[in-house]
Write a protein that holds these residues in place. Structure first.
Motif, PDB file in Angstrom:
ATOM      1  N   THR A  28       0.829  -1.204   0.000  1.00  0.00           N
ATOM      2  CA  THR A  28       0.000   0.000   0.000  1.00  0.00           C
ATOM      3  C   THR A  28       0.862   1.252   0.000  1.00  0.00           C
ATOM      4  OG1 THR A  28      -1.734  -1.180   1.189  1.00  0.00           O
ATOM      5  CG2 THR A  28      -1.835   1.218   1.222  1.00  0.00           C
ATOM      6  N   ALA A  29       2.055   1.159   0.631  1.00  0.00           N
ATOM      7  CA  ALA A  29       2.962   2.311   0.663  1.00  0.00           C
ATOM      8  C   ALA A  29       3.405   2.713  -0.739  1.00  0.00           C
ATOM      9  CB  ALA A  29       4.173   1.994   1.534  1.00  0.00           C
ATOM     10  N   LEU A  30       3.379   1.769  -1.670  1.00  0.00           N
ATOM     11  CA  LEU A  30       3.758   2.104  -3.039  1.00  0.00           C
ATOM     12  C   LEU A  30       2.791   3.103  -3.661  1.00  0.00           C
ATOM     13  CD1 LEU A  30       4.769  -1.404  -4.464  1.00  0.00           C
ATOM     14  CD2 LEU A  30       6.294   0.487  -3.867  1.00  0.00           C
ATOM     15  N   THR A  31       1.550   3.110  -3.179  1.00  0.00           N
ATOM     16  CA  THR A  31       0.562   4.043  -3.724  1.00  0.00           C
ATOM     17  C   THR A  31       0.962   5.485  -3.454  1.00  0.00           C
ATOM     18  OG1 THR A  31      -1.151   2.382  -3.361  1.00  0.00           O
ATOM     19  CG2 THR A  31      -1.892   4.638  -3.731  1.00  0.00           C
ATOM     20  N   SER A  32       1.618   5.713  -2.323  1.00  0.00           N
ATOM     21  CA  SER A  32       2.054   7.076  -1.984  1.00  0.00           C
ATOM     22  C   SER A  32       3.406   7.410  -2.602  1.00  0.00           C
ATOM     23  CB  SER A  32       2.118   7.244  -0.458  1.00  0.00           C
ATOM     24  OG  SER A  32       3.033   6.307   0.093  1.00  0.00           O
ATOM     25  N   ASP A  33       4.037   6.436  -3.269  1.00  0.00           N
ATOM     26  CA  ASP A  33       5.333   6.677  -3.914  1.00  0.00           C
ATOM     27  C   ASP A  33       5.323   6.000  -5.283  1.00  0.00           C
ATOM     28  OD1 ASP A  33       7.900   7.279  -4.566  1.00  0.00           O
ATOM     29  OD2 ASP A  33       8.825   6.370  -2.794  1.00  0.00           O
ATOM     30  N   LEU A  34       4.532   6.575  -6.192  1.00  0.00           N
ATOM     31  CA  LEU A  34       4.377   5.959  -7.512  1.00  0.00           C
ATOM     32  C   LEU A  34       5.676   5.928  -8.325  1.00  0.00           C
ATOM     33  CD1 LEU A  34       0.823   7.127  -8.632  1.00  0.00           C
ATOM     34  CD2 LEU A  34       1.527   5.051  -7.433  1.00  0.00           C
ATOM     35  N   PRO A  35       6.566   6.935  -8.206  1.00  0.00           N
ATOM     36  CA  PRO A  35       7.849   6.804  -8.916  1.00  0.00           C
ATOM     37  C   PRO A  35       8.619   5.552  -8.499  1.00  0.00           C
ATOM     38  CG  PRO A  35       7.515   9.073  -8.274  1.00  0.00           C
ATOM     39  CD  PRO A  35       6.418   8.279  -7.631  1.00  0.00           C
ATOM     40  N   LEU A  36       8.577   5.220  -7.193  1.00  0.00           N
ATOM     41  CA  LEU A  36       9.238   4.002  -6.736  1.00  0.00           C
ATOM     42  C   LEU A  36       8.567   2.773  -7.349  1.00  0.00           C
ATOM     43  CD1 LEU A  36      11.244   2.485  -4.975  1.00  0.00           C
ATOM     44  CD2 LEU A  36       9.604   2.634  -3.074  1.00  0.00           C
ATOM     45  N   ALA A  37       7.225   2.785  -7.408  1.00  0.00           N
ATOM     46  CA  ALA A  37       6.501   1.681  -8.038  1.00  0.00           C
ATOM     47  C   ALA A  37       6.874   1.567  -9.511  1.00  0.00           C
ATOM     48  CB  ALA A  37       4.993   1.888  -7.882  1.00  0.00           C
ATOM     49  N   PHE A  38       7.032   2.701 -10.193  1.00  0.00           N
ATOM     50  CA  PHE A  38       7.442   2.731 -11.603  1.00  0.00           C
ATOM     51  C   PHE A  38       8.807   2.059 -11.767  1.00  0.00           C
ATOM     52  CE2 PHE A  38       9.805   4.789 -15.017  1.00  0.00           C
ATOM     53  CZ  PHE A  38       8.938   4.711 -16.085  1.00  0.00           C
ATOM     54  N   ILE A  39       9.763   2.443 -10.921  1.00  0.00           N
ATOM     55  CA  ILE A  39      11.115   1.883 -11.008  1.00  0.00           C
ATOM     56  C   ILE A  39      11.098   0.392 -10.692  1.00  0.00           C
ATOM     57  CG2 ILE A  39      13.424   1.948  -9.977  1.00  0.00           C
ATOM     58  CD1 ILE A  39      12.969   4.961  -9.523  1.00  0.00           C
ATOM     59  N   LEU A  40      10.325   0.007  -9.670  1.00  0.00           N
ATOM     60  CA  LEU A  40      10.232  -1.407  -9.314  1.00  0.00           C
ATOM     61  C   LEU A  40       9.613  -2.214 -10.454  1.00  0.00           C
ATOM     62  CD1 LEU A  40      10.559  -3.587  -7.145  1.00  0.00           C
ATOM     63  CD2 LEU A  40       8.274  -2.981  -6.301  1.00  0.00           C
ATOM     64  N   GLY A  41       8.582  -1.660 -11.094  1.00  0.00           N
ATOM     65  CA  GLY A  41       7.956  -2.349 -12.220  1.00  0.00           C
ATOM     66  C   GLY A  41       8.920  -2.552 -13.374  1.00  0.00           C
ATOM     67  N   ALA A  42       9.746  -1.527 -13.658  1.00  0.00           N
ATOM     68  CA  ALA A  42      10.736  -1.649 -14.732  1.00  0.00           C
ATOM     69  C   ALA A  42      11.801  -2.676 -14.369  1.00  0.00           C
ATOM     70  CB  ALA A  42      11.373  -0.289 -14.998  1.00  0.00           C
ATOM     71  N   ALA A  43      12.230  -2.680 -13.100  1.00  0.00           N
ATOM     72  CA  ALA A  43      13.288  -3.598 -12.669  1.00  0.00           C
ATOM     73  C   ALA A  43      12.831  -5.046 -12.749  1.00  0.00           C
ATOM     74  CB  ALA A  43      13.725  -3.261 -11.244  1.00  0.00           C
ATOM     75  N   VAL A  44      11.595  -5.313 -12.331  1.00  0.00           N
ATOM     76  CA  VAL A  44      11.087  -6.686 -12.384  1.00  0.00           C
ATOM     77  C   VAL A  44      10.942  -7.143 -13.839  1.00  0.00           C
ATOM     78  CG1 VAL A  44       9.110  -8.158 -11.862  1.00  0.00           C
ATOM     79  CG2 VAL A  44       9.935  -6.533 -10.152  1.00  0.00           C
ATOM     80  N   ALA A  45      10.456  -6.257 -14.716  1.00  0.00           N
ATOM     81  CA  ALA A  45      10.340  -6.613 -16.137  1.00  0.00           C
ATOM     82  C   ALA A  45      11.710  -6.926 -16.727  1.00  0.00           C
ATOM     83  CB  ALA A  45       9.671  -5.475 -16.903  1.00  0.00           C
ATOM     84  N   TRP A  46      12.718  -6.141 -16.327  1.00  0.00           N
ATOM     85  CA  TRP A  46      14.077  -6.389 -16.798  1.00  0.00           C
ATOM     86  C   TRP A  46      14.586  -7.731 -16.268  1.00  0.00           C
ATOM     87  CZ3 TRP A  46      18.037  -6.218 -19.760  1.00  0.00           C
ATOM     88  CH2 TRP A  46      19.290  -6.575 -19.264  1.00  0.00           C
ATOM     89  N   ALA A  47      14.342  -8.008 -14.978  1.00  0.00           N
ATOM     90  CA  ALA A  47      14.810  -9.260 -14.395  1.00  0.00           C
ATOM     91  C   ALA A  47      14.148 -10.461 -15.057  1.00  0.00           C
ATOM     92  CB  ALA A  47      14.539  -9.268 -12.890  1.00  0.00           C
ATOM     93  N   MET A  48      12.868 -10.345 -15.358  1.00  0.00           N
ATOM     94  CA  MET A  48      12.155 -11.424 -16.046  1.00  0.00           C
ATOM     95  C   MET A  48      12.532 -11.523 -17.512  1.00  0.00           C
ATOM     96  SD  MET A  48       8.243 -11.285 -14.651  1.00  0.00           S
ATOM     97  CE  MET A  48       7.777 -11.911 -13.038  1.00  0.00           C
ATOM     98  N   HIS A  49      13.090 -10.439 -18.070  1.00  0.00           N
ATOM     99  CA  HIS A  49      13.373 -10.342 -19.506  1.00  0.00           C
ATOM    100  C   HIS A  49      12.111 -10.558 -20.333  1.00  0.00           C
ATOM    101  CE1 HIS A  49      17.524  -9.430 -19.463  1.00  0.00           C
ATOM    102  NE2 HIS A  49      17.786  -9.928 -20.665  1.00  0.00           N
ATOM    103  N   SER A  50      10.978 -10.153 -19.783  1.00  0.00           N
ATOM    104  CA  SER A  50       9.701 -10.274 -20.497  1.00  0.00           C
ATOM    105  C   SER A  50       8.719  -9.292 -19.887  1.00  0.00           C
ATOM    106  CB  SER A  50       9.163 -11.704 -20.404  1.00  0.00           C
ATOM    107  OG  SER A  50       7.851 -11.773 -20.924  1.00  0.00           O
ATOM    108  N   SER A  51       8.400  -8.238 -20.628  1.00  0.00           N
ATOM    109  CA  SER A  51       7.424  -7.275 -20.127  1.00  0.00           C
ATOM    110  C   SER A  51       6.029  -7.898 -20.082  1.00  0.00           C
ATOM    111  CB  SER A  51       7.421  -6.023 -21.002  1.00  0.00           C
ATOM    112  OG  SER A  51       7.074  -6.348 -22.347  1.00  0.00           O
ATOM    113  N   VAL A  52       5.728  -8.817 -20.998  1.00  0.00           N
ATOM    114  CA  VAL A  52       4.425  -9.480 -20.989  1.00  0.00           C
ATOM    115  C   VAL A  52       4.240 -10.273 -19.699  1.00  0.00           C
ATOM    116  CG1 VAL A  52       3.018 -11.259 -22.095  1.00  0.00           C
ATOM    117  CG2 VAL A  52       4.227  -9.592 -23.499  1.00  0.00           C
ATOM    118  N   ALA A  53       5.232 -11.080 -19.329  1.00  0.00           N
ATOM    119  CA  ALA A  53       5.132 -11.867 -18.105  1.00  0.00           C
ATOM    120  C   ALA A  53       5.033 -10.963 -16.877  1.00  0.00           C
ATOM    121  CB  ALA A  53       6.336 -12.796 -17.984  1.00  0.00           C
ATOM    122  N   ALA A  54       5.791  -9.868 -16.868  1.00  0.00           N
ATOM    123  CA  ALA A  54       5.748  -8.956 -15.723  1.00  0.00           C
ATOM    124  C   ALA A  54       4.368  -8.331 -15.578  1.00  0.00           C
ATOM    125  CB  ALA A  54       6.811  -7.871 -15.881  1.00  0.00           C
ATOM    126  N   ILE A  55       3.779  -7.897 -16.678  1.00  0.00           N
ATOM    127  CA  ILE A  55       2.457  -7.250 -16.622  1.00  0.00           C
ATOM    128  C   ILE A  55       1.387  -8.255 -16.201  1.00  0.00           C
ATOM    129  CG2 ILE A  55       0.660  -6.225 -18.078  1.00  0.00           C
ATOM    130  CD1 ILE A  55       3.075  -4.847 -19.576  1.00  0.00           C
TER     131      ILE A  55
END
Length: 551
Positions: free
Chosen positions: A171-198
């Protein structure tokens, strides 16, 4: 006990995500092996307009389940000069939209189809009469496993909704959307698949584990992270290729960051839960990619110029400031990675030679000095790349004494030699013959011209098939390539007999061009043989080669 329960939960989630990644890869592999030639043809033929290029990119991404896979395909065409950078950027914009559609389809709730998909997929894969049918079976199995993995993720994350600690953190991510944005990009990179991450983010949000606003920011981050994957994978590519992936990253990352900023300005929580929030999140994802394509398709020219400033070509007579090859000596201590880099470089050589073959065909119709000069430049480029591959693979063999690695290195080195042989035949023989026809005002007879054009086109098709074999490593496709090689040998004999028959009839055009007609056939046959040799290592490993043709 709680610690054991937490470990079990982590393993459950990790296993479900691993199955999701494998399922997406399974689908992509099946499509590549069954329809790679058609996809390559669509991508090459999309240069007529930006909107056609974007539509082709979208369809290719839907088929491959990955915009990154489209980026790697298009990088070979751009590097070989078959597709321009502007067309490549348009294709990537469409590919990103196509990957968004894929996510929507895979979240459509087709769970009831899973048994049917598994049944028909396994039957087709095990009993299919042709290689393409078996790969269609692989695709169906992959689709079923995607749905299974999403169910596993839902089951694994259900307890998280009841955990106050996890809920507080997310829930804390809701108050820090830039952090959520960075975390979302990092997980997609780690998975090497934006489809799987989404798919993962949306599933968490539908379970009530991830707040909707944070999920939207993470989805936008995944769009940026997915574009970053292609940039990193093409770091060793020529500047023309890196312009495409860099322009795509700049456009997507800037637009996604701006959308996240607007999202952070909204007040109050976003409504919805379960299927409703799933529809909302997928709608945001698709809407973002539609808006991105509509906004940037008219601006491809400025985007290309910006990318050109970031990745300039080498000055005349010099070398590019950036890396010009996929080879990296730092990878020699990691044999699997080194072989993968060498394979990419050999594939790039093959793409260049295929482009040369297309140019030579056009020169026989309409002589062009610039195109002829480009052929010679490409021949020098192929020779340089072959030399580098040969030294790289020799170094790998010295460092790694593992027999399978040494054998794979030898196989790639032989393929590089064959590609250079084809390059020499195209530039040293076919180009010279086309120049002689132009300079001396000669022309083949109508029948002879038709035969040579058909033979040339067949060689071109076989060259494309050889590159598919090199890319997919499919023994069945390799077997088909060798069957075509045998058929071409018989066809060449038939055409030689037809030419001799025209000589007996005393046709003037045939008498004038007899020597160069036969030399053209021999050169094209040599090119065909050189490309067909790609199949030999795979067929040897599969035990499908005879030791001799002698009876």
């Amino acid at each position: 006990m709680a610690q054991s329960s937490g470990l079990f939960l982590i393993l459950h989630v990790a296993g479900a995500v691993a199955l999701l990644l494998w399922a997406v890869r399974l689908i992509r592999t099946g499509v590549e092996r069954a329809f790679a030639r058609q996809l390559r043809g669509w991508l090459r033929g999309s240069a007529r307009s930006r909107f056609l290029a974007a539509a082709t990119g979208a369809m290719s991404a839907i088929a491959l389940q990955s915009s990154t896979a489209v980026a790697l395909l298009i990088s070979g065409f751009v590097g070989a000069g078959s597709v321009g950078a502007a067309t490549g950027i348009a294709i990537m914009l469409g590919a990103d939209l196509g990957s968004a559609v894929v996510a929507s389809v895979l979240l459509s709730g087709a769970d009831l189809l899973v048994p049917a998909l598994l049944l028909f997929g396994v039957v087709l894969f095990l009993r299919g009469p042709t290689a393409r049918v078996r790969q269609i079976g692989r695709i169906l199995i992959g689709l079923a496993l995607v749905f299974v993995s999403l169910d596993l993720i839902r089951d694994a994350t259900a307890p998280l909704g009841e955990s106050t600690g996890v809920t507080a953190v997310l829930t804390a991510l809701t108050s820090d959307l830039p952090l959520a944005f960075i975390l979302g990009a990092a997980v997609a990179w780690a998975m090497h698949s934006s489809v799987a991450a989404i798919l993962f983010y949306v599933t968490l949000a539908a379970q009530g584990v991830l707040p909707p606003a944070a999920a939207m920011a993470m989805i936008l981050g995944a769009n940026a992270g997915g574009a970053l994957i292609a940039v990193v994978l093409t770091l060793a590519a020529p500047p023309e290729v890196r312009r495409v992936t860099t322009a795509n990253l700049v456009m997507r990352a800037s637009a996604a960051a701006f959308a996240t900023f607007l999202l952070s300005r909204l007040e109050g929580p976003l409504p919805g839960a379960g299927a409703q929030i799933t529809a909302q999140l997928i709608g945001v994802h698709i809407g973002f990619n539609v808006a991105l394509a509509l906004l940037f398709l008219p601006l491809i020219g400025p985007a290309e110029r910006l990318a050109t400033l970031l990745h300039p070509l080498a000055p005349a007579g010099g070398r590019a400031t950036g890396p010009r090859t996929a080879l990296d000596n730092a990878a020699l201590d990691r044999p699997e990675q080194a072989l993968a880099l060498a394979r990419r470089e050999v594939l790039r050589i093959g793409e260049t030679v295929e482009a040369m073959l297309r140019t030579a065909r056009d020169l026989f119709q309409n002589w062009d000095e610039t195109a002829a000069a480009n052929l010679q430049a490409n021949e020098a480029f192929v020779a340089e790349r072959h030399h580098d591959v040969k030294l790289f693979l020799a170094s790998l063999s010295r460092r790694c004494k593992d027999e399978p690695v040494e054998q794979a290195a030898q196989d790639l080195a032989r393929i590089a030699v064959d590609f250079e042989t084809a390059s020499d035949a195209i530039s040293g023989n076919l180009r010279v013959i086309a120049n002689r026809l132009h300079a001396e005002g000669l022309r083949f007879s109508d029948a002879g011209q038709a035969e040579l054009s058909d033979f040339h086109n067949r060689v071109l098709v076989n060259a494309q098939l050889a590159l598919d074999v090199l890319m997919t490593g499919d023994p069945d496709t390799a077997h088909g390539l060798m069957a075509k090689k045998d058929a071409m040998r018989g066809l060449e004999n038939e055409l030689q007999h037809s030419h001799l028959a025209r000589l007996r009839d005393g046709r003037p055009e045939s008498l004038e061009t007899s020597a160069i007609h036969q030399e053209t056939l021999r050169s094209l046959k040599l090119v065909n043989t050189s490309f067909s040799m790609v199949a030999y290592p795979l067929l040897h490993q599969a035990g499908r080669l005879l030791t001799s043709r002698l009876t």
